[in-house]
Design an enzyme around this catalytic site. Structure first.
Site, PDB file in Angstrom:
ATOM      1  N   ASP A 122       0.816  -1.221   0.000  1.00 12.52           N
ATOM      2  CA  ASP A 122       0.000   0.000   0.000  1.00 12.52           C
ATOM      3  C   ASP A 122       0.846   1.266   0.000  1.00 12.52           C
ATOM      4  O   ASP A 122       0.447   2.287   0.526  1.00 12.52           O
ATOM      5  CB  ASP A 122      -0.941  -0.006   1.212  1.00 12.52           C
ATOM      6  CG  ASP A 122      -0.184  -0.059   2.532  1.00 12.52           C
ATOM      7  OD1 ASP A 122       1.048  -0.237   2.520  1.00 12.52           O
ATOM      8  OD2 ASP A 122      -0.831   0.083   3.581  1.00 12.52           O
ATOM      9  N   ARG A 135      -6.009  -3.787   6.075  1.00  8.33           N
ATOM     10  CA  ARG A 135      -6.919  -2.888   6.782  1.00  8.33           C
ATOM     11  C   ARG A 135      -7.440  -1.800   5.844  1.00  8.33           C
ATOM     12  O   ARG A 135      -8.580  -1.408   5.894  1.00  8.33           O
ATOM     13  CB  ARG A 135      -6.172  -2.255   7.969  1.00  8.33           C
ATOM     14  CG  ARG A 135      -7.022  -2.218   9.206  1.00  8.33           C
ATOM     15  CD  ARG A 135      -6.193  -1.878  10.417  1.00  8.33           C
ATOM     16  NE  ARG A 135      -5.503  -3.039  10.956  1.00  8.33           N
ATOM     17  CZ  ARG A 135      -4.436  -2.963  11.752  1.00  8.33           C
ATOM     18  NH1 ARG A 135      -3.911  -1.800  12.050  1.00  8.33           N
ATOM     19  NH2 ARG A 135      -3.894  -4.044  12.234  1.00  8.33           N
TER      20      ARG A 135
END
Ligand code: ADP
Length: 323
Positions: free
Chosen positions: A130, A172
């Site tokens: 990410d 997440r």
């Protein structure tokens, strides 16, 4: 540049050791002294700084985790903490740092350079993939494969008992691991934060699967999906449908460990060489990335501002192939 340091910071990921090895050996190859900073910025503040040799990093290329340990450090967010850390670096004669971590680590590095002139180059280490400015982060490939292997095992038992499994994988804020491991593991549905799937749609899809003769099914859930955790999704599905007797498996931290894949070792090795050579060339404030198979240097800010999102068309691919 005569003396540099290397540090791992933030979340750990498989391949960090291969990265440390690459940094240490490239530094030595080019005639630099190299020091290891343990426990991230906390160790920098506390002076946990030791010289490293080519032999200190022998036999670690295949090991998960990080021999330098890693940590999160609130004190480094304060000017006082950074002053102590900079004093430690100065005391050891360290002029440049290679920081293996994520965008939080790079923010710290930006402050260290702005306030104390320490040259800093980042390497992207996280299983989540990410970080902007690079197509792949060190550790993602290993984590994706670990998740896939877990899905394979769960599929065996699911198929034997004609069961439905909700499998929660890490992610997440992004669905890279879920999407890739789900596609590779032949999942019937994949729930990721980047794409909204309603409960009704999910149940409908499960009914369609049943109607097509699927006795067992795998639904992969990224932990950050808007429908909730795998437990919550299973519960919600049970409340509104006939799918009441399902199972949930949370892979959790198993995805953080293990021997890195060849891909992650090669990526870490290439990035380590690039990072040290960048420091030698006088670069600072940049992270190493991979773009179209090439090593690239990008400003730290790219890690936050450039989006690195999985290709959502892969969800459609998974849907087509689970017919
Ligand atoms: P990651 O590097 O994986 O994103 P974190 O976000 O936990 O991990 O950041 C690692 C560490 O970097 C933090 O614990 C803190 O010490 C330091 N850090 C993060 N943000 C800042 C900031 N804005 N200023 C100074 N240090 C920071």
């Amino acid at each position: 540049m005569k003396r540099i340091g290397v540090m791992t910071s933030g979340g750990d990921s498989p391949g960090m050791n291969a990265a440390i090895r690459a940094v240490v050996r490239t530094a030595i190859y080019h005639g630099l002294d190299v020091f290891g900073v343990q426990h991230g910025y906390q160790g920098m503040i506390d002076g946990q700084i030791e010289p490293m040799t080519a032999r200190t990093v022998s036999g670690i290329i295949h090991r998960g985790g990080t021999i330098l340990h890693t940590a999160r450090c609130a004190a480094f967010m304060e000017a006082e903490g950074r002053a102590k850390a900079a004093a430690q670096l100065q005391h050891h004669g360290i002029e440049g740092m290679v920081l293996i971590g994520g965008d939080g680590t790079y923010r710290g590095a930006e402050a260290l350079h702005a306030e104390y002139g320490v040259c800093c180059i980042g390497m992207p280490g996280t299983i989540d993939n990410d970080i902007g400015g690079t197509e792949f982060t060190i550790g993602f490939d290993t984590a994706m494969n670990t998740a896939m292997e877990a899905i394979d095992r769960l599929r065996d038992t699911a198929a034997s008992h004609d069961r439905i499994f909700f499998v929660e994988v890490m992610g997440r804020h992004n669905g890279y691991i879920a999407m890739m491991s789900g596609l590779a593991g032949g999942a019937e549905e994949i729930l990721v934060p980047e794409s909204t799937t309603t409960l009704e749609h999910l149940v409908e899809s499960m009914r369609t699967g049943r109607a097509r003769g699927k006795d067992s099914m795998i639904v992969v859930v990224a932990e950050g999906d808007e429908l909730g955790s795998a437990f919550e999704v299973a519960q919600k599905v049970a409340e509104i449908s006939e799918f009441k007797d399902t199972r949930v498996a949370v892979i959790g931290h198993l995805q953080r460990g293990g021997s890195p894949t060849a891909f992650d070792r090669v990526l870490a090795s290439r990035m380590g060489v690039c990072a040290v050579e960048a420091l030698i060339a006088g670069e600072t404030g940049k992270m190493v990335g991979i773009s179209n198979q090439e090593m690239v240097l990008r400003p730290f800010s790219d890690s936050r501002t450039v989006s690195n999102r999985p290709d959502l068309r892969l969800l459609e691919t998974a849907r087509i192939l689970s017919v």
